[in-house]
Design an enzyme around this catalytic site. Structure first.
Site, PDB file in Angstrom:
ATOM      1  N   ASP A 240       0.751  -1.280  -0.033  1.00 23.97           N
ATOM      2  CA  ASP A 240      -0.337   0.240  -0.479  1.00 23.97           C
ATOM      3  C   ASP A 240       0.651   1.203  -0.001  1.00 23.97           C
ATOM      4  O   ASP A 240       0.247   2.037  -0.485  1.00 23.97           O
ATOM      5  CB  ASP A 240      -0.829  -0.380   1.117  1.00 23.97           C
ATOM      6  CG  ASP A 240      -2.233  -0.720   0.831  1.00 23.97           C
ATOM      7  OD1 ASP A 240      -1.932  -1.855   1.333  1.00 23.97           O
ATOM      8  OD2 ASP A 240      -3.041  -0.672   0.234  1.00 23.97           O
ATOM      9  N   LYS A 251      -0.892  -5.322   4.060  1.00 21.73           N
ATOM     10  CA  LYS A 251      -2.165  -6.104   4.880  1.00 21.73           C
ATOM     11  C   LYS A 251      -2.004  -6.485   6.100  1.00 21.73           C
ATOM     12  O   LYS A 251      -1.070  -7.358   6.115  1.00 21.73           O
ATOM     13  CB  LYS A 251      -2.997  -6.082   4.285  1.00 21.73           C
ATOM     14  CG  LYS A 251      -4.233  -6.796   4.424  1.00 21.73           C
ATOM     15  CD  LYS A 251      -5.182  -6.148   5.200  1.00 21.73           C
ATOM     16  CE  LYS A 251      -5.295  -5.202   4.691  1.00 21.73           C
ATOM     17  NZ  LYS A 251      -6.335  -4.231   5.530  1.00 21.73           N
TER      18      LYS A 251
END
Ligand code: MRU
Length: 361
Positions: A240, A251
């Site tokens: 991310d 995650k």
């Protein structure tokens, strides 16, 4: 399959909260509806939310045309669109692709505001289309680079969902798996269920099943068991946000997998486009971690699974230190440590490609 598509006056998304039970589409006709879809994770995955936000800006410009009129003062128009960008920015804090996309949009607004709201909406739509195309192309390139890292017969473990759903199409880590299979490699995938939002069980298992790629769904806590038995050859995950030293936010649970890889001497590969690298951040310590509603931990499918009143925590991402990352696969090639150098080289290679300047990081 595309996770999102712009049609006439709307952004059409696959509603990922309804999968795998039904393939339902959500039509967003306003920037606020796009913001809500991102915040509620109807569209999710770093690249997908970046592109969705760009289309949200295009919708916001169309709304401004209605409110301000066709000949709006450029300063008022730009101010209105900065407010729209702020609304979209507040949806999710960790994935840098969101902020990257909104910055590109605001640059276009700055350059084009004299064209009036309709002209700006047109330019933003064009930019979002370019981002969407560039995303699919980057994923296919990452697929090619990453597939070369996989042995001809292999057992891969993956976490969360990094497929077509998490991007505009094809996927990042799942794209590497797809490309390896397309190249004739025999890949079996261990799919982490990815507690608590279950992106692995609900979305990755669904995508792999549609692609006909063999898989075994496991709970996150089973990873070490299968590694210790020699049943996992490598781990492939997305990202991310990547700090310039190569620390990776992904995650929640990714860090645990990277530690397990080190303990079992297995490669841990991260697959992400260069737009996921945040060169402004020296290390992962500076990456904002989204804290989601603890009810996503205490409840499953709306059913309480913990005693009432129990305190729960839900950090949605963790940071894997660069020293636990074997390589970062980008669209420009495979980056190895030291990452600060190799990631900058990847961006330099990317910028020599004949891609629209606005679509570049
Ligand atoms: O909270 P999510 O589902 O948006 O998190 C997604 C991930 O962590 C993915 O691994 C990451 O965005 C890369 S997707 C290509």
């Amino acid at each position: 399959m595309q996770s999102l598509e712009f049609q006439d006056d709307r952004l059409r998304l696959i509603d990922q909260t309804r999968l795998p039970h039904e393939v339902a589409y959500l039509d967003c006709r306003t920037a606020a509806e796009v913001a809500e879809a991102i915040a509620s994770m109807r569209v999710r995955g770093a690249p997908a939310i970046g592109v969705a936000a760009a289309y949200g800006m295009a919708l916001g410009a169309r709304e401004a045309a209605q409110v301000l009129g066709g000949q709006a003062d450029p300063e008022r128009l730009a101010a209105a669109l900065r407010t729209v960008a702020e609304r979209l920015r507040r949806t999710r804090p960790t994935a840098v692709n969101l902020f990257w996309a909104l910055e590109r949009c605001l640059e276009v607004v700055g350059r084009a505001s004299a064209l009036g709201p309709a002209g700006v909406a047109e330019e933003l739509r064009r930019l979002a289309d370019q981002m969407a195309e560039a995303d699919v192309r980057a994923n296919q390139q990452m697929g090619q680079h990453g597939a070369a890292l996989l042995p001809p017969r292999t057992n891969v473990l993956t976490h969360c969902n990094t497929g077509a759903l998490a991007t505009v199409g094809y996927g990042t880590a799942l794209g590497v798996i797809r490309a390896a299979v397309e190249a004739g490699k025999r890949v079996h995938v261990f799919v982490d269920e990815t507690r608590p939002f279950l992106q692995g069980a609900r979305l990755t298992a669904w995508e792999l099943q549609r692609l006909g790629i063999p898989m075994t769904l496991i709970t996150d806590s089973m990873a070490g068991y299968f590694m210790a038995r020699g049943q996992v050859d490598l781990v492939l995950v997305g990202a991310d946000r990547i700090a310039r030293n190569g620390d990776v936010a992904n995650k929640i649970g990714t860090y645990t997998l990277a530690v397990l890889c080190r303990a079992h001497q297995l490669p841990c590969y991260v697959v992400a486009p260069t737009s996921t690298v945040d060169f402004e951040l020296a290390s992962g310590a500076d990456i904002p971690i989204e804290q989601r509603n603890p009810e996503e931990v205490t409840h499953l499918n709306g059913q309480r699974i913990a005693p009432a009143g129990v305190q729960a925590a839900h950090p949605a991402f963790d940071v894997t230190p660069a020293r636990l990352v074997s390589a970062i696969v980008t669209e420009a090639g495979v980056c190895r440590p030291p990452f600060e150098l190799s990631l900058r080289q990847a961006v330099a290679i990317r910028q020599t490609e004949t891609l629209p300047a606005e679509a570049l990081p």
